[in-house]
Design an enzyme around this catalytic site. Structure first.
Site, PDB file in Angstrom:
ATOM      1  N   ASP A 187       4.868  -6.499  -8.678  1.00  0.00           N
ATOM      2  CA  ASP A 187       3.556  -6.839  -8.152  1.00  0.00           C
ATOM      3  C   ASP A 187       2.468  -6.403  -9.141  1.00  0.00           C
ATOM      4  O   ASP A 187       2.611  -5.381  -9.807  1.00  0.00           O
ATOM      5  CB  ASP A 187       3.377  -6.102  -6.815  1.00  0.00           C
ATOM      6  N   ASN A 216       2.127  -0.379  -9.980  1.00  0.00           N
ATOM      7  CA  ASN A 216       0.795  -0.247 -10.569  1.00  0.00           C
ATOM      8  C   ASN A 216      -0.069   0.805  -9.893  1.00  0.00           C
ATOM      9  O   ASN A 216      -0.929   1.404 -10.523  1.00  0.00           O
ATOM     10  CB  ASN A 216       0.071  -1.595 -10.496  1.00  0.00           C
ATOM     11  N   GLU A 223       4.100 -10.417 -11.850  1.00  0.00           N
ATOM     12  CA  GLU A 223       2.969 -11.228 -11.396  1.00  0.00           C
ATOM     13  C   GLU A 223       1.742 -11.112 -12.314  1.00  0.00           C
ATOM     14  O   GLU A 223       1.096 -10.073 -12.361  1.00  0.00           O
ATOM     15  CB  GLU A 223       2.566 -10.786  -9.979  1.00  0.00           C
ATOM     16  N   LYS A 261      -0.174  -7.771 -14.098  1.00  0.00           N
ATOM     17  CA  LYS A 261      -1.343  -7.905 -14.965  1.00  0.00           C
ATOM     18  C   LYS A 261      -2.116  -6.593 -15.068  1.00  0.00           C
ATOM     19  O   LYS A 261      -2.764  -6.325 -16.074  1.00  0.00           O
ATOM     20  CB  LYS A 261      -2.266  -9.007 -14.419  1.00  0.00           C
ATOM     21  N   ARG A 296      10.706  -8.249  -8.319  1.00  0.00           N
ATOM     22  CA  ARG A 296       9.404  -8.837  -8.595  1.00  0.00           C
ATOM     23  C   ARG A 296       8.463  -7.659  -8.828  1.00  0.00           C
ATOM     24  O   ARG A 296       8.490  -6.694  -8.059  1.00  0.00           O
ATOM     25  CB  ARG A 296       8.887  -9.665  -7.422  1.00  0.00           C
ATOM     26  N   ASP A 320      -4.989   3.910  -9.305  1.00  0.00           N
ATOM     27  CA  ASP A 320      -4.282   3.214 -10.365  1.00  0.00           C
ATOM     28  C   ASP A 320      -3.443   4.189 -11.188  1.00  0.00           C
ATOM     29  O   ASP A 320      -3.983   5.077 -11.860  1.00  0.00           O
ATOM     30  CB  ASP A 320      -5.336   2.532 -11.256  1.00  0.00           C
ATOM     31  N   TRP A 347       0.832  -1.201   0.000  1.00  0.00           N
ATOM     32  CA  TRP A 347       0.000   0.000   0.000  1.00  0.00           C
ATOM     33  C   TRP A 347       0.869   1.255   0.000  1.00  0.00           C
ATOM     34  O   TRP A 347       0.968   1.975   1.008  1.00  0.00           O
ATOM     35  CB  TRP A 347      -0.928  -0.015   1.233  1.00  0.00           C
ATOM     36  N   ARG A 397       0.373 -15.695   5.972  1.00  0.00           N
ATOM     37  CA  ARG A 397       1.445 -14.767   6.335  1.00  0.00           C
ATOM     38  C   ARG A 397       1.774 -14.825   7.827  1.00  0.00           C
ATOM     39  O   ARG A 397       2.207 -13.833   8.426  1.00  0.00           O
ATOM     40  CB  ARG A 397       1.038 -13.346   5.928  1.00  0.00           C
ATOM     41  N   ASP A 457       0.356 -14.866  -1.731  1.00  0.00           N
ATOM     42  CA  ASP A 457      -0.985 -14.636  -2.268  1.00  0.00           C
ATOM     43  C   ASP A 457      -1.828 -15.902  -2.372  1.00  0.00           C
ATOM     44  O   ASP A 457      -3.032 -15.815  -2.595  1.00  0.00           O
ATOM     45  CB  ASP A 457      -0.893 -14.028  -3.679  1.00  0.00           C
TER      46      ASP A 457
END
Ligand SMILES: *[C@@H]1O[C@H](CO)[C@@H](O)[C@H](O)[C@H]1NC(C)=O
Ligand SMILES: *[C@@H]1O[C@H](CO)[C@@H](O)[C@H](O)[C@H]1NC(C)=O
Ligand SMILES: *[C@@H]1O[C@H](CO)[C@@H](O)[C@H](O)[C@H]1NC(C)=O
Ligand SMILES: *[C@@H]1O[C@H](CO)[C@@H](O)[C@H](O)[C@H]1NC(C)=O
Ligand SMILES: *[C@@H]1O[C@H](CO)[C@@H](O)[C@H](O)[C@H]1NC(C)=O
Ligand SMILES: *[C@@H]1O[C@H](CO)[C@@H](O)[C@H](O)[C@H]1NC(C)=O
Ligand SMILES: *[C@@H]1O[C@H](CO)[C@@H](O)[C@H](O)[C@H]1NC(C)=O
Ligand SMILES: *[C@@H]1O[C@H](CO)[C@@H](O)[C@H](O)[C@H]1NC(C)=O
Ligand SMILES: *[C@@H]1O[C@H](CO)[C@@H](O)[C@H](O)[C@H]1NC(C)=O
Length: 549
Positions: free
Chosen positions: A236, A147, A260, A239, A234, A205, A109, A373, A326
């Site tokens: 995140d 993203n 991812e 997509k 990585r 976004d 976040w 987690r 995830d």
């Protein structure tokens, strides 16, 4: 590592003086292929006080106190299992406060790209972590959100209640797509233009089609990778990022990055690999692996391996995994330890860069997010428990197979046996291949023998590295008759090439194929390998000066 890759480039002649002055010498896909990665979630991995009793209620979703300093103190635990890379969760400052399902302990976040998440420590702590990792010859990977940013609306309407001025550097609505919530995840345009958040935590976004947004993200990434010597990323929620930007981002950053895209269709993953990013987590194989080991259907996995091989440019560049932060823990589908051993064997020895997610080695059972987690310290970091010894051996044999043949990590696995509940795959050149024989029968399975065709040459002695039992491939029909028991996986390597592996009583040394083959293990070559980083650096500067002057 970084030094030796530099030296390689120097030796290869493909070098320009300017690279010396770039501080970021991040690693390439080819370099990452030789590695296995341990994935941590900083808040849940280890605390500065080393406590193994500090409470952490995973379902409450609050910060539990893990830190970068705590990670430093537990690097032995990671390295002793044979991992030579660590992926840490996102490092930047996240939104403060809480919603009904918790806080930003996971790091997904973002609020301010230019500040660090102070819950995890100081800038110096992160620099120290990076240095400690590199001093051990390991790589550092950073999980990264490009993203979106995040804003807690706490049930007020995200369309009207987001104050964009709080974000750094994206402090204006113009840096974002107009508000909409993703309604159809199968519509990729929808997933790219709308938000992944909900009405408690909006995830505004980023307008990643826009050059200003792209440039800011690229500059931030370059600066951060350089500052903390990060070797790979990585990405995140890849997509949800506009694909054209993924292409530009991965081209311009240059380092290994895995994006991812949580899809089980080989066609989609392979399309992304062809057109947008060199690596993605191998979700198609992940789902098929579950079918094989938790749903009793091995043929799904055999078929998927074939499909990936024919559709993807390079399966070996994808990430091989069976758990992450995830998805449901493997042990939440089945508690059976033999099945879990088969799953980790598959993950570490199939094609691709293997990732093991913290807690998998301890057979943690949490089902989906946030229960997957749980704090690792509750395990006491017990390095004799559950899957730890198996993972340690598998990391050793993977590394040894690569030392015996550097093309190992680029060869494709192929299926040599399919029974109703067993499968066998071979990987590597003839004579130096690793063969894994897996079973989905589980611990209740009783002893029997299984005849494997098409393994090694007749008369070859092979070591089953998980049980240390030696077998001879039959001289008359070249079959390998394997003792099966309790549904355990079997992993074979030629006995004559075991020296240097550190497995089953064989010495642990960095030996070359020639040294193992001829039995000559002391040479100038071995001495040169003992050069310390500093000596290597000295040699490098010497070489450079010779060239320049
Ligand atoms: C953990 O958190 C959940 C959700 O907030 C709560 O319902 C549960 O009572 C907590 N458990 C403990 C042991 O505190
Ligand atoms: C397990 O950890 C201890 C220290 O806690 C260490 O001395 C030992 O070498 C480790 N064992 C293995 C097999 O890594
Ligand atoms: C959201 O509302 C809850 C309940 O009123 C409150 O405890 C919490 O602090 C609020 N969070 C934010 C970020 O305002
Ligand atoms: C996909 O989503 C986009 C953006 O939300 C929308 O404009 C388009 O109509 C959708 N396409 C389909 C086939 O639903
Ligand atoms: C929040 O989202 C849920 C599910 O998406 C929806 O049912 C609910 O009406 C929303 N609440 C508000 C206040 O928008
Ligand atoms: C990115 O960095 C380059 C080179 O330092 C600089 O010229 C450019 O203005 C920066 N772009 C942004 C958007 O910060
Ligand atoms: C395994 O899955 C495949 C593909 O879904 C199916 O055709 C086959 O019948 C299944 N086999 C078993 C034993 O369930
Ligand atoms: C294989 O092992 C057997 C029995 O241990 C031994 O007699 C034989 O010589 C070995 N074969 C090779 C090729 O080393
Ligand atoms: C092992 O030896 C090879 C070849 O000499 C060398 O390139 C590599 O850096 C060495 N690895 C380690 C971990 O010492």
């Amino acid at each position: 590592m970084r030094i030796s890759s530099t030296l390689c480039r120097l030796a290869g002649g493909a070098f320009a003086v300017s690279f010396l002055f770039e501080s970021a010498l991040a690693a390439s896909i080819e370099q990452w292929k030789t590695r296995t990665v341990y994935q941590t979630m900083t808040d849940r991995f280890a605390r500065t006080d080393g406590s193994i009793t500090a409470p952490c209620n995973a379902s409450a979703g609050l910060y539990c106190g893990g830190t970068w300093q705590g990670t430093i103190d537990k690097l032995d635990y990671i390295q002793d299992m044979g991992f030579d890379a660590v992926m840490i969760s996102p490092i930047i400052e996240n939104v403060a406060g809480r919603v009904s399902y918790g806080e930003a302990y996971h790091g997904y976040w973002p609020l301010d790209l230019y500040s660090l998440n102070s819950h995890f420590g100081s800038k110096q702590d992160l620099l120290d972590l990076s240095k400690e990792i590199h001093d051990r010859g390991m790589y550092l990977m950073m999980d990264t959100v490009i993203n979106n940013m995040a804003y807690m609306t706490n049930y007020s309407n995200p369309a009207t209640s987001i104050d964009y001025s709080v974000f750094t550097p994206f402090n204006n609505e113009d840096y974002f797509h107009p508000y909409c919530i993703i309604t159809n995840w199968n519509n990729f345009t929808d997933a790219q233009l709308c938000q992944t958040g909900d009405n408690q935590t909006a995830l505004p976004d980023l307008y990643t089609e826009h050059a200003d947004v792209q440039d800011l993200l690229l500059n931030w990434t370059r600066d951060t990778m350089s500052e903390y010597s990060i070797d790979g990323l990585r990405i995140d929620a890849a997509k949800s990022v506009t694909p054209a930007f993924l292409r530009r981002y991965s081209d311009e950053i240059g380092a290994f990055m895995t994006g991812e895209v949580m899809q089980q269709e080989a066609s989609i993953i392979c399309d992304y690999q062809t057109n947008y990013m060199g690596s993605l987590p191998n979700y198609p194989i992940y789902y098929s692996m579950l079918a094989a080991f938790t749903q009793g259907n091995v043929s799904v996995l055999v078929d998927q391996v074939q499909t990936m091989k024919t559709s993807c440019p390079d399966v070996n560049a994808l990430v091989s995994f069976s758990e992450n932060h995830d998805v449901e823990r493997f042990a939440s589908f089945t508690d059976d330890i033999s099945l879990a051993k088969n799953a980790v064997t598959w993950t570490l020895l199939f094609d691709g860069v293997p990732f093991i997610y913290q807690g998998q080695e301890q057979h943690f059972k949490g089902s989906g997010t946030p229960l997957n987690r749980a704090a690792l310290w509750t395990s006491g970091y017990d390095n004799s428990s559950a899957l730890v010894p198996v993972i340690t051996t598998l990391n050793k044999i993977r590394k040894h197979a690569y030392r015996m043949d550097s093309s190992y990590v680029d060869t494709a696995s192929y299926n040599i046996y399919e029974g109703s509940s067993e499968i066998a795959f071979t990987k590597g050149v003839e004579g130096r291949q690793v063969i894994m024989l897996l079973s989905n029968q589980g611990t209740s399975s009783t002893p029997y023998t299984l005849t494997l065709p098409a393994t090694y040459n007749a008369g070859t002695n092979v070591t089953e590295v998980l049980s240390c039992k030696t077998y001879m491939v039959n001289e008359w029909d070249a079959t390998l008759v394997v003792d099966m028991d309790s549904g355990l996986p079997r992993v074979f390597f030629p006995t004559a090439l075991m020296s240097g592996s550190g497995i089953c009583g064989y010495s642990a040394a960095n030996l070359s194929y020639t040294q193992v083959k001829t039995g000559v293990t002391t040479s100038l070559g071995t001495k040169a390998q003992q050069l310390t980083g500093q000596a290597a650096l000295g040699a490098f500067f010497l070489a450079l000066m010779t060239l320049v002057f």
